[in-house]
Design a protein around this motif. Structure first.
Motif, PDB file in Angstrom:
ATOM      1  N   PRO A  28      41.364 -36.507 -20.306  1.00 36.03           N
ATOM      2  CA  PRO A  28      40.550 -35.342 -19.938  1.00 36.03           C
ATOM      3  C   PRO A  28      39.184 -35.397 -20.624  1.00 36.03           C
ATOM      4  O   PRO A  28      38.957 -36.199 -21.535  1.00 36.03           O
ATOM      5  N   ARG A  43      49.915 -31.942 -18.597  1.00 33.03           N
ATOM      6  CA  ARG A  43      49.745 -33.279 -18.011  1.00 33.03           C
ATOM      7  C   ARG A  43      48.391 -33.390 -17.303  1.00 33.03           C
ATOM      8  O   ARG A  43      47.744 -32.395 -16.993  1.00 33.03           O
ATOM      9  N   THR A  44      47.987 -34.617 -17.050  1.00 31.90           N
ATOM     10  CA  THR A  44      46.704 -34.845 -16.392  1.00 31.90           C
ATOM     11  C   THR A  44      46.880 -34.969 -14.889  1.00 31.90           C
ATOM     12  O   THR A  44      47.976 -35.247 -14.392  1.00 31.90           O
ATOM     13  N   THR A  76      40.455 -26.174 -10.200  1.00 31.81           N
ATOM     14  CA  THR A  76      41.482 -27.217 -10.230  1.00 31.81           C
ATOM     15  C   THR A  76      41.672 -27.860  -8.865  1.00 31.81           C
ATOM     16  O   THR A  76      41.768 -29.082  -8.747  1.00 31.81           O
ATOM     17  N   SER A  99      47.539 -29.471 -24.803  1.00 30.48           N
ATOM     18  CA  SER A  99      47.218 -29.272 -23.383  1.00 30.48           C
ATOM     19  C   SER A  99      47.631 -30.481 -22.555  1.00 30.48           C
ATOM     20  O   SER A  99      48.199 -30.337 -21.462  1.00 30.48           O
ATOM     21  N   LYS A 100      47.350 -31.686 -23.062  1.00 36.44           N
ATOM     22  CA  LYS A 100      47.742 -32.897 -22.346  1.00 36.44           C
ATOM     23  C   LYS A 100      49.260 -33.018 -22.254  1.00 36.44           C
ATOM     24  O   LYS A 100      49.802 -33.368 -21.214  1.00 36.44           O
ATOM     25  N   ARG A 155      51.085 -23.342 -17.753  1.00 39.45           N
ATOM     26  CA  ARG A 155      52.029 -24.262 -17.095  1.00 39.45           C
ATOM     27  C   ARG A 155      53.115 -23.511 -16.331  1.00 39.45           C
ATOM     28  O   ARG A 155      53.491 -23.896 -15.217  1.00 39.45           O
ATOM     29  N   LEU A 202      43.099 -31.699 -16.239  1.00 40.12           N
ATOM     30  CA  LEU A 202      44.478 -31.261 -16.469  1.00 40.12           C
ATOM     31  C   LEU A 202      45.025 -30.509 -15.262  1.00 40.12           C
ATOM     32  O   LEU A 202      44.263 -30.020 -14.426  1.00 40.12           O
ATOM     33  N   ASN A 203      46.340 -30.381 -15.211  1.00 44.26           N
ATOM     34  CA  ASN A 203      46.980 -29.570 -14.183  1.00 44.26           C
ATOM     35  C   ASN A 203      46.996 -28.103 -14.604  1.00 44.26           C
ATOM     36  O   ASN A 203      48.051 -27.464 -14.697  1.00 44.26           O
TER      37      ASN A 203
END
Length: 357
Positions: A129, A121-122, A328, A116-117, A96, A296-297
């Motif tokens: 996810p 974030r998604t 991604t 992770s979420k 992140r 996910l981001n």
């Protein structure tokens, strides 16, 4: 030589923890010298093992963490107690914060997904996810998702899984337009639950430029490699995955027993041992270890908790390949096209209904 790619590792994750993670990172570094690592864990457990691998020490940075998430911790408990301080959280946080390109952990799956979420974030329009796994087939390998992140999925989620799985296949296999199939109880359009049938209609209508929708596929198509990407919801996907793993172990045990039962069998094995060695390598689950969290981001890879150093190295290399394949950004672009197509479909249906009313 390409610029170094940084991978954050949860050194405490998995059944064996650092005793598996550290040697696995050393194996991956030997095969991929362009890698750099940030290791998160408890110093008393990690540093003595790390000192045995001078090359890994030179290519790594170690960060002490007070807490390690246990394999039997509930996701909510791990998120509440392990946030900010656990090796798992810090591993994901590094992605992140831009310190690492991808995170890899062999720890508690539910806890890793929850962290992770929460941390990454998604992506826009993604509700949940998915976990995508590599699946050995007669044609090579396929991507299968979801294999356990989401129990029960509506048509929209299955469409998103198809888009994300296809993007992964493009990044991993170098395919321009991979084929995508929906796992069903039959190939006919009238079979299956409503959510799967509706997802099939949407995917066929979208006609996405970056993948080809094949239609419904059945359980035996998984091993055949009928399509490059197989899409299902997490309940059936996880059962299929565990069944395949169990079947592979069962066949290996049958072969081992048959080859040692009689003298003639032992002699036959002696002459055919190279063929059996190739078979063992093909059936080795370590070669395809690693489930990728999609939607996910940021990139997170979940390694099997019971794997060894070779298996963990494979999970690290999967993460590396996804970074180099710009996964991604591929997913984000493909989802944007899909969302626009679905909105257009809805508008056309609404207009048609208004005309007939």
């Amino acid at each position: 030589m390409p610029s170094p790619l940084t991978i954050s590792l949860d050194a405490m994750g998995g059944d064996a923890g650092p005793e598996m993670v550290i040697p696995g990172a050393a194996v991956a570094l030997k095969r991929r010298p362009d890698l750099r690592f940030i290791l998160y864990g408890q110093s008393e457990a990690v540093e003595p093992l790390l000192a045995r691998y001078p090359d890994l020490v030179a290519a790594s940075r170690f960060v002490h963490c007070e807490i390690s998430v246990r394999m039997d911790d509930k996701p909510s408990q791990a998120l509440r107690l392990g946030r900010w301080k656990s090796s798992m959280w810090r591993c994901v946080q590094a992605v992140r914060d831009g310190e690492a390109d991808v995170a890899v952990s062999a720890g508690n799956t539910g806890a890793l997904m929850a962290m992770s979420k929460f941390c990454l974030r998604t992506l826009p329009d993604i509700d949940r996810p998915a976990i995508a796994a590599m699946w050995p087939t007669l044609r090579g390998e396929s991507v299968v998702l979801d294999v356990g992140a989401t129990i029960g999925s509506d048509a929209k989620m299955l469409v998103h899984f198809a888009v994300m799985g296809a993007a992964m296949a493009r990044a991993l296999f170098g395919l321009e337009r991979p084929t995508v199939g929906l796992l069903n109880i039959g190939a006919e359009e009238v079979k299956g639950v409503e959510e799967v049938r509706e997802a099939g209609h949407i995917l066929r209508a979208i006609d996405h430029p970056n993948f080809e929708y094949y239609g419904f596929v059945e359980g035996d198509d998984l091993g055949k490699g009928t399509v490059d990407v197989v899409v299902t919801e997490g309940f059936s996907g996880n059962i299929a995955l565990k069944t395949a793993e169990g079947t592979a172990r069962q066949l290996a045990e049958y072969l081992r027993s048959a080859m040692t039962r009689t003298l003639s069998a032992k002699i036959g094995y002696f002459f055919a041992r190279s063929a059996f060695a190739r078979l063992r390598e093909k059936m080795d689950p370590r070669k395809v270890n690693g489930g990728l969290f999609l939607g996910l981001n940021g990139l997170v890879v979940k390694s099997h908790g019971g794997t060894d150093s070779e298996g963990f190295a494979a999970a690290i290399e999967l993460g590396r390949d996804m970074v180099l394949g710009s996964l991604t950004s591929k997913i984000a672009n493909d989802l944007e096209y899909t969302l626009g197509s679905m909105r257009k479909q809805f508008a056309e249906q609404t207009a048609a209904q208004a005309q007939t009313a």
